[in-house]
Enzyme design. Sequence first.
Site, PDB file in Angstrom:
ATOM      1  N   LEU A   1     -21.725   8.864  -0.690  1.00  0.00           N
ATOM      2  CA  LEU A   1     -22.855   9.207   0.119  1.00  0.00           C
ATOM      3  C   LEU A   1     -22.580   8.754   1.679  1.00  0.00           C
ATOM      4  O   LEU A   1     -23.077   9.519   2.727  1.00  0.00           O
ATOM      5  CB  LEU A   1     -23.993   8.569  -0.346  1.00  0.00           C
ATOM      6  CG  LEU A   1     -25.379   8.689   0.185  1.00  0.00           C
ATOM      7  CD1 LEU A   1     -25.793  10.132   0.392  1.00  0.00           C
ATOM      8  CD2 LEU A   1     -26.516   7.749  -0.428  1.00  0.00           C
TER       9      LEU A   1
ATOM     10  N   ASP B   1       0.908  -1.201   0.001  1.00  0.00           N
ATOM     11  CA  ASP B   1      -0.003  -0.081  -0.084  1.00  0.00           C
ATOM     12  C   ASP B   1       0.825   1.283  -0.044  1.00  0.00           C
ATOM     13  O   ASP B   1       1.963   1.267   0.717  1.00  0.00           O
ATOM     14  CB  ASP B   1      -0.921  -0.087   1.363  1.00  0.00           C
ATOM     15  CG  ASP B   1      -2.290   0.899   1.046  1.00  0.00           C
ATOM     16  OD1 ASP B   1      -3.121   0.287   1.232  1.00  0.00           O
ATOM     17  OD2 ASP B   1      -2.034   1.967   0.845  1.00  0.00           O
TER      18      ASP B   1
ATOM     19  N   TYR C   1     -11.429   8.209 -14.384  1.00  0.00           N
ATOM     20  CA  TYR C   1     -11.466   7.293 -13.702  1.00  0.00           C
ATOM     21  C   TYR C   1     -11.972   5.848 -14.089  1.00  0.00           C
ATOM     22  O   TYR C   1     -11.771   4.795 -14.148  1.00  0.00           O
ATOM     23  CB  TYR C   1     -12.056   7.619 -12.121  1.00  0.00           C
ATOM     24  CG  TYR C   1     -12.691   6.252 -11.322  1.00  0.00           C
ATOM     25  CD1 TYR C   1     -11.642   5.563 -10.693  1.00  0.00           C
ATOM     26  CD2 TYR C   1     -13.872   5.969 -11.306  1.00  0.00           C
ATOM     27  CE1 TYR C   1     -12.089   4.655 -10.011  1.00  0.00           C
ATOM     28  CE2 TYR C   1     -14.302   4.870 -10.608  1.00  0.00           C
ATOM     29  CZ  TYR C   1     -13.556   4.102 -10.069  1.00  0.00           C
ATOM     30  OH  TYR C   1     -13.921   3.104  -9.339  1.00  0.00           O
TER      31      TYR C   1
ATOM     32  N   VAL D   1     -28.947  16.074  -0.754  1.00  0.00           N
ATOM     33  CA  VAL D   1     -29.193  15.231  -1.562  1.00  0.00           C
ATOM     34  C   VAL D   1     -29.064  15.402  -3.105  1.00  0.00           C
ATOM     35  O   VAL D   1     -30.109  16.372  -3.390  1.00  0.00           O
ATOM     36  CB  VAL D   1     -30.555  14.482  -1.193  1.00  0.00           C
ATOM     37  CG1 VAL D   1     -31.237  13.612  -2.173  1.00  0.00           C
ATOM     38  CG2 VAL D   1     -30.700  14.111   0.201  1.00  0.00           C
TER      39      VAL D   1
ATOM     40  N   SER E   1      -4.921   5.701   2.782  1.00  0.00           N
ATOM     41  CA  SER E   1      -5.208   5.045   4.086  1.00  0.00           C
ATOM     42  C   SER E   1      -3.972   5.147   5.000  1.00  0.00           C
ATOM     43  O   SER E   1      -3.132   6.215   4.939  1.00  0.00           O
ATOM     44  CB  SER E   1      -4.877   3.520   3.362  1.00  0.00           C
ATOM     45  OG  SER E   1      -3.610   3.258   2.661  1.00  0.00           O
TER      46      SER E   1
ATOM     47  N   ASN F   1     -21.829  -0.248  -4.942  1.00  0.00           N
ATOM     48  CA  ASN F   1     -21.391   0.726  -4.130  1.00  0.00           C
ATOM     49  C   ASN F   1     -21.252   0.033  -2.827  1.00  0.00           C
ATOM     50  O   ASN F   1     -22.115  -0.093  -2.013  1.00  0.00           O
ATOM     51  CB  ASN F   1     -22.737   1.760  -3.983  1.00  0.00           C
ATOM     52  CG  ASN F   1     -22.791   2.674  -5.277  1.00  0.00           C
ATOM     53  OD1 ASN F   1     -22.870   2.337  -6.333  1.00  0.00           O
ATOM     54  ND2 ASN F   1     -22.809   3.996  -5.177  1.00  0.00           N
TER      55      ASN F   1
ATOM     56  N   LYS G   1     -10.927   1.766 -15.392  1.00  0.00           N
ATOM     57  CA  LYS G   1     -11.591   0.730 -15.060  1.00  0.00           C
ATOM     58  C   LYS G   1     -11.857  -0.186 -16.287  1.00  0.00           C
ATOM     59  O   LYS G   1     -11.594  -1.449 -16.353  1.00  0.00           O
ATOM     60  CB  LYS G   1     -12.815   0.582 -14.339  1.00  0.00           C
ATOM     61  CG  LYS G   1     -12.471   1.210 -12.947  1.00  0.00           C
ATOM     62  CD  LYS G   1     -11.664   0.011 -11.921  1.00  0.00           C
ATOM     63  CE  LYS G   1     -11.043   0.857 -10.894  1.00  0.00           C
ATOM     64  NZ  LYS G   1      -9.917  -0.062 -10.264  1.00  0.00           N
TER      65      LYS G   1
ATOM     66  N   GLY H   1     -22.417  14.182 -13.914  1.00  0.00           N
ATOM     67  CA  GLY H   1     -21.675  13.015 -14.041  1.00  0.00           C
ATOM     68  C   GLY H   1     -22.346  11.772 -13.499  1.00  0.00           C
ATOM     69  O   GLY H   1     -22.140  10.515 -13.671  1.00  0.00           O
TER      70      GLY H   1
ATOM     71  N   SER I   1     -15.505  -2.055 -11.483  1.00  0.00           N
ATOM     72  CA  SER I   1     -16.550  -1.209 -11.029  1.00  0.00           C
ATOM     73  C   SER I   1     -17.772  -1.298 -12.232  1.00  0.00           C
ATOM     74  O   SER I   1     -17.744  -1.280 -13.116  1.00  0.00           O
ATOM     75  CB  SER I   1     -16.183   0.242 -10.937  1.00  0.00           C
ATOM     76  OG  SER I   1     -17.181   1.227 -10.921  1.00  0.00           O
TER      77      SER I   1
HETATM   78  C1  UD1 Z   1     -18.781   6.519  -7.907  1.00  0.00           C
HETATM   79  C2  UD1 Z   1     -18.645   6.022  -9.147  1.00  0.00           C
HETATM   80  C3  UD1 Z   1     -18.107   4.652  -8.921  1.00  0.00           C
HETATM   81  C4  UD1 Z   1     -16.776   4.630  -8.007  1.00  0.00           C
HETATM   82  C5  UD1 Z   1     -17.410   5.399  -6.735  1.00  0.00           C
HETATM   83  C6  UD1 Z   1     -15.863   5.373  -5.650  1.00  0.00           C
HETATM   84  C7  UD1 Z   1     -19.759   6.714 -11.150  1.00  0.00           C
HETATM   85  C8  UD1 Z   1     -21.241   6.649 -11.755  1.00  0.00           C
HETATM   86  N1  UD1 Z   1     -19.795   6.016  -9.953  1.00  0.00           N
HETATM   87  O1  UD1 Z   1     -20.223   5.967  -7.315  1.00  0.00           O
HETATM   88  O2  UD1 Z   1     -17.757   4.067  -9.854  1.00  0.00           O
HETATM   89  O3  UD1 Z   1     -16.465   3.453  -7.984  1.00  0.00           O
HETATM   90  O4  UD1 Z   1     -17.900   6.538  -6.912  1.00  0.00           O
HETATM   91  O5  UD1 Z   1     -15.851   6.410  -5.396  1.00  0.00           O
HETATM   92  O6  UD1 Z   1     -19.100   7.561 -11.178  1.00  0.00           O
HETATM   93  N2  UD1 Z   1     -25.095  11.584  -3.077  1.00  0.00           N
HETATM   94  C9  UD1 Z   1     -25.697  12.584  -2.737  1.00  0.00           C
HETATM   95  N3  UD1 Z   1     -25.087  13.465  -1.575  1.00  0.00           N
HETATM   96  C10 UD1 Z   1     -23.612  13.321  -1.349  1.00  0.00           C
HETATM   97  C11 UD1 Z   1     -22.936  12.171  -1.842  1.00  0.00           C
HETATM   98  C12 UD1 Z   1     -23.480  11.300  -2.829  1.00  0.00           C
HETATM   99  O7  UD1 Z   1     -26.864  12.731  -2.519  1.00  0.00           O
HETATM  100  O8  UD1 Z   1     -23.048  14.007  -0.545  1.00  0.00           O
HETATM  101  C13 UD1 Z   1     -25.657  10.618  -4.145  1.00  0.00           C
HETATM  102  C14 UD1 Z   1     -25.062  10.625  -5.363  1.00  0.00           C
HETATM  103  O9  UD1 Z   1     -25.428  11.646  -6.293  1.00  0.00           O
HETATM  104  C15 UD1 Z   1     -25.355   9.375  -5.857  1.00  0.00           C
HETATM  105  C16 UD1 Z   1     -25.416   8.505  -4.498  1.00  0.00           C
HETATM  106  O10 UD1 Z   1     -25.722   9.380  -3.564  1.00  0.00           O
HETATM  107  O11 UD1 Z   1     -26.734   9.342  -6.470  1.00  0.00           O
HETATM  108  C17 UD1 Z   1     -24.099   7.662  -4.612  1.00  0.00           C
HETATM  109  O12 UD1 Z   1     -22.987   8.508  -4.610  1.00  0.00           O
HETATM  110  P1  UD1 Z   1     -21.794   7.940  -4.384  1.00  0.00           P
HETATM  111  O13 UD1 Z   1     -21.567   7.330  -3.070  1.00  0.00           O
HETATM  112  O14 UD1 Z   1     -20.626   9.017  -4.430  1.00  0.00           O
HETATM  113  O15 UD1 Z   1     -21.497   6.744  -5.213  1.00  0.00           O
HETATM  114  P2  UD1 Z   1     -21.628   6.878  -6.907  1.00  0.00           P
HETATM  115  O16 UD1 Z   1     -21.681   8.274  -7.537  1.00  0.00           O
HETATM  116  O17 UD1 Z   1     -22.562   5.959  -7.229  1.00  0.00           O
END
Ligand code: UD1
Length: 339
Positions: free
Chosen positions: A202, A32, A151, A219, A37, A181, A155, A299, A126
């Site tokens: 999220l 690593d 990114y 959100v 990390s 996820n 992949k 995105g 992914s």
């Molecule tokens: C993204 C990438 C994924 C990557 C992962 C790792 C895409 C489509 N997906 O996942 O390939 O492996 O990150 O970092 O690019 N959300 C909120 N508020 C926040 C944060 C997130 O509403 O503060 C929402 C996002 O808009 C999304 C969902 O939560 O709809 C999940 O988001 P997130 O956890 O960032 O994962 P992905 O975007 O799905």
Amino acid sequence: MAKVLVTGGLGYIGSHTVVTLLQQNFEVVIVDDLSNSQASVLDRVEQISGQRPPFYQLNLCDESAVEQMFDKEPGIDSIIHFAASKAVGESVAKPLLYYKNNLLSLIHLLEQMNQRGITDFVFSSSCTVYGQPDKLPVTEQSPMKPAESPYGNTKQVGEQILQDACRAYPSLQVIALRYFNPVGAHESALIGELPTGVPNNLVPFITQTAAGLRPQLKVFGQDYDTPDGTAVRDYIHVVDLAEAHEIALRRLMNDKQKENFEFFNIGTGEGHSVLEVVKTFEKVNDLSLNYELADRRPGDVEQVYADTHYANTELGWKATRNLEEMLTSAWKWQKRISQ
Ligand code: UD1
């Protein structure tokens, strides 16, 4: 006892996988670069498993350091390759860094495997390779869409490199796991996700908001074509994901592959909206979260969740932990680290 090199073994998914492997009596070597990390994760791994695997702090782009590590660790049978940069937004700003880190490291490992006769390789892929799929749930046969970010492209290209290498070197055996996820933490709350700076994802954002480290969750998007208007994802418990790696490794060791390059969807098969995640988090942890509905995040895809049939039947792996368990463990972990 099989000897497994785990790159990125102190990271979020890597550390959970290391624990699973140690508990199943694999011999583990960790590499690593600590870019995302912390060295203390090794202490936690030892606390949980009672074992402290050798750890090499190096970046896999450094070819001579990689060679020296393999020289010092003879008898490695297989590699699980997590080490990579994963912030979508950062990859747009620093594409060269992402292509270098994520692809050069992969090539260096494959070269060493060739030279040393190591055949078994598990790759962190992914669901991002599917982009916004035309049909849901996505199967492994769903087409790859042009990547939305550098990114995501690393992949796709990573899988392509592996496929080409498998064609050219028939003794090579590769399984790419396409994660949906990953969320949650080990039940001990000794390891979990440790985002540096403001979290992009999220669940860490939710737990940090609940802990008072962030004032409010936004959100992103309320007008998607989904039941409640917020985006839908397939959240998977990180321990279920760790177990998928162990099962993939055993498949390679037991020569069960149908082709020498295989890929599987690793999700639960269930889609959950952002608001569902927020409300479940509040309910299972008995607290209320400060959040507001906001604009879409550029995105983001609207919906993606897995068809897990092929992983369930062919790989013989199935997620067993539900959203409630994911969000309880994530909060338990956050409370421990923010104490
Ligand atoms: C993204 C990438 C994924 C990557 C992962 C790792 C895409 C489509 N997906 O996942 O390939 O492996 O990150 O970092 O690019 N959300 C909120 N508020 C926040 C944060 C997130 O509403 O503060 C929402 C996002 O808009 C999304 C969902 O939560 O709809 C999940 O988001 P997130 O956890 O960032 O994962 P992905 O975007 O799905």
